[in-house]
Scaffold this active site. Structure first.
Site, short mmCIF file in Angstrom:
data_model
loop_
_atom_site.label_atom_id
_atom_site.label_comp_id
_atom_site.label_asym_id
_atom_site.label_seq_id
_atom_site.Cartn_x
_atom_site.Cartn_y
_atom_site.Cartn_z
N GLU A 151 0.83 -1.21 0.00
CA GLU A 151 0.00 0.00 0.00
C GLU A 151 0.86 1.26 0.00
O GLU A 151 0.55 2.23 -0.68
CB GLU A 151 -0.95 0.00 1.20
CG GLU A 151 -2.08 -1.01 1.10
CD GLU A 151 -2.96 -0.81 -0.13
OE1 GLU A 151 -3.04 0.31 -0.65
OE2 GLU A 151 -3.55 -1.80 -0.58
N GLN A 166 0.54 6.72 -5.29
CA GLN A 166 1.06 7.57 -6.37
C GLN A 166 1.90 6.84 -7.39
O GLN A 166 2.66 7.45 -8.12
CB GLN A 166 1.90 8.73 -5.81
CG GLN A 166 1.34 9.37 -4.59
CD GLN A 166 0.66 10.68 -4.88
OE1 GLN A 166 0.66 11.14 -6.00
NE2 GLN A 166 0.05 11.26 -3.88
N LEU A 218 11.13 5.00 -7.02
CA LEU A 218 9.71 4.95 -6.65
C LEU A 218 9.16 6.35 -6.37
O LEU A 218 7.95 6.55 -6.34
CB LEU A 218 9.50 4.08 -5.41
CG LEU A 218 9.23 2.60 -5.64
CD1 LEU A 218 9.15 1.86 -4.32
CD2 LEU A 218 7.95 2.37 -6.42
N TYR A 264 8.70 10.19 -4.31
CA TYR A 264 8.07 10.56 -3.03
C TYR A 264 8.87 10.01 -1.86
O TYR A 264 8.43 9.14 -1.11
CB TYR A 264 6.62 10.08 -2.99
CG TYR A 264 5.82 10.64 -4.12
CD1 TYR A 264 5.27 11.92 -4.03
CD2 TYR A 264 5.67 9.94 -5.30
CE1 TYR A 264 4.57 12.46 -5.09
CE2 TYR A 264 4.97 10.48 -6.37
CZ TYR A 264 4.42 11.74 -6.25
OH TYR A 264 3.74 12.27 -7.29
N TYR A 301 -6.81 6.07 4.28
CA TYR A 301 -6.98 5.00 3.30
C TYR A 301 -6.12 3.79 3.67
O TYR A 301 -6.61 2.65 3.73
CB TYR A 301 -6.61 5.47 1.88
CG TYR A 301 -6.41 4.28 0.97
CD1 TYR A 301 -7.50 3.54 0.53
CD2 TYR A 301 -5.13 3.84 0.63
CE1 TYR A 301 -7.33 2.40 -0.23
CE2 TYR A 301 -4.95 2.69 -0.13
CZ TYR A 301 -6.05 1.98 -0.56
OH TYR A 301 -5.87 0.84 -1.29
N ASP A 320 -9.87 5.04 -1.79
CA ASP A 320 -8.81 5.77 -2.49
C ASP A 320 -9.39 6.35 -3.78
O ASP A 320 -10.61 6.34 -3.99
CB ASP A 320 -7.61 4.85 -2.78
CG ASP A 320 -7.94 3.78 -3.79
OD1 ASP A 320 -9.13 3.62 -4.15
OD2 ASP A 320 -7.01 3.10 -4.26
N CYS A 374 -19.25 -4.93 -16.58
CA CYS A 374 -19.23 -4.53 -15.17
C CYS A 374 -20.29 -5.29 -14.37
O CYS A 374 -21.46 -5.35 -14.78
CB CYS A 374 -19.48 -3.03 -15.06
SG CYS A 374 -19.48 -2.47 -13.34
S1 SF4 Z 1 -21.45 0.45 -14.90
FE1 SF4 Z 1 -19.77 1.48 -15.92
S2 SF4 Z 1 -19.56 3.45 -14.91
FE2 SF4 Z 1 -20.84 2.17 -13.61
S3 SF4 Z 1 -19.43 1.27 -12.13
FE3 SF4 Z 1 -19.61 -0.18 -13.84
S4 SF4 Z 1 -17.96 0.37 -15.27
FE4 SF4 Z 1 -18.20 2.06 -13.82
#
Ligand code: SF4
Length: 347
Positions: A44, A49, A87, A89, A125, A143, A205
């Site tokens: 982590e 970054q 790395l 930072y 975080y 994050d 998704c």
């Molecule tokens: S549906 Fe699309 S915009 Fe919504 S969380 Fe999933 S990938 Fe992201």
């Protein structure tokens, strides 16, 4: 399919997706196995970054050399700073060591996010991530990736500071009592592989049915953040003194930017215009060009001077082979590459 804004069924959907699609990463334990807090913490800190591909070889090198937090705590500062070079930072590397030593002195990591936040270099975080992943605490780790995913899921349009509070509360309310660490990793993976900054792949998704931004048709517009203020530009010099194939290097003061790191001699860096600065010794200095580097709070333009010299400059320093591992921070490695050609080895 209807959008479900209460999100109650989001955690099991996300976890089912994670069970099939979890990324294999050097710091991860297989699903269902206990995670080592040292590895979680180290990863982590390295990943703040920087990207996974960039951090991975550093993580592997660190854990090969210092397999336990006690080993890292016992390491010499200079060795750790050298291993960290590249790395960026560097304050993080100093805090890393401080933290390792404090954990070793305590006999282990605190097991709650609140306890972890007392350690150097551990913020909200990171403490949430370690507590959830390594100790199974029912806390969120929010994050930039999680910000983005939830800003889209919720289609947050309010002022970003307000939106972030709302978003963090929503994520916290969804962390399941069982598998809080997997939930955190699942969100990390979704943000890294599906709901990416510029090209969210809504077709694959697992959270499409919950997503307001997706329903609106333009998820890329989220998160809506205030316009970025341009970084100030600082100017400075770096001197590459060469002798018998070697280059003169110095150690920067322990405090401040790149503190304790090996460096090329370099004067002050100032905003506005190139400052007047004396080279480290008299020689035929040739203007070799300019390197540019971006730090957190400013951009740097460094004019690189090169000269063949017959003796060492005054003051502390050492001759080093520019093509060997030098432990140079990236900005000086760039300057050296410009002056001597080629690319200095990192590790
Ligand atoms: S549906 Fe699309 S915009 Fe919504 S969380 Fe999933 S990938 Fe992201």
């Amino acid at each position: 399919m209807s959008r479900r804004s209460d999100f109650r069924e989001l955690p099991p959907k996300l976890l089912a997706w994670f069970d099939r699609h979890a990324r294999v990463l050097p710091w991860r334990a297989p699903i269902g196995q206990k995670r080592d807090p040292y590895r979680v913490w180290l990863a982590e800190i390295m990943l703040q970054q920087t990207t996974v591909p960039h951090a991975a070889p550093y993580f592997e090198a660190f854990t090969r050399r210092w397999p336990r937090v006690e080993d890292l705590a016992a390491a010499a500062d200079e060795e750790v700073m050298r291993a960290w070079a590249g790395l960026g930072y560097y304050a993080r590397a100093r805090n890393l060591l401080k933290c390792a030593r404090e954990v070793a002195a305590r006999g282990g990591f605190p097991e709650t996010a609140a306890g972890l936040r007392e350690l150097p270099g551990i913020g909200p975080y990171t403490s949430g991530a370690i507590a959830a992943l390594a100790f199974g605490e029912q806390v969120a780790a929010v994050d930039g990736n999680v910000d983005r995913v939830f800003a889209r899921l919720m289609a947050l349009k309010s002022d970003w500071a307000e939106a972030k509070k709302e978003l963090a509360a929503k994520v916290a309310s969804l962390v399941p009592a069982k598998r809080p660490g997997d939930f955190a990793e699942a969100l990390m993976d979704l943000g890294a592989t599906v709901c990416t900054p510029t090209a969210p792949n809504c077709m694959i998704c697992p959270l499409t049915e919950f997503c307001v931004a997706r329903a609106e048709g333009n998820p890329e517009r989220y998160p809506i953040k205030p316009a970025k203020v341009a970084k100030p530009i600082r100017y400075g010099h770096a001197w590459v003194a060469r002798r018998k194939g070697q280059v003169w290097m110095v150690r920067r003061p322990p405090e401040g930017l790149l503190g304790g790191m090996l460096a090329l001699p370099s004067g002050d860096w100032r905003e506005g215009a190139l400052p007047e600065a004396a080279p480290p010794l008299k020689a035929e200095w040739v203007d070799t060009g300019e390197v540019r580097h971006v730090f957190t709070h400013f951009s740097l333009r460094l004019t690189v001077w090169t000269a063949d010299v017959s003796r060492a400059p005054a003051g502390n320093g050492e001759w080093a082979d520019p093509m060997e591992e030098t432990g140079l921070p990236t900005v000086f490695a760039k300057a050296l590459a410009l002056a001597v050609g080629g690319k200095p080895k990192r590790r």
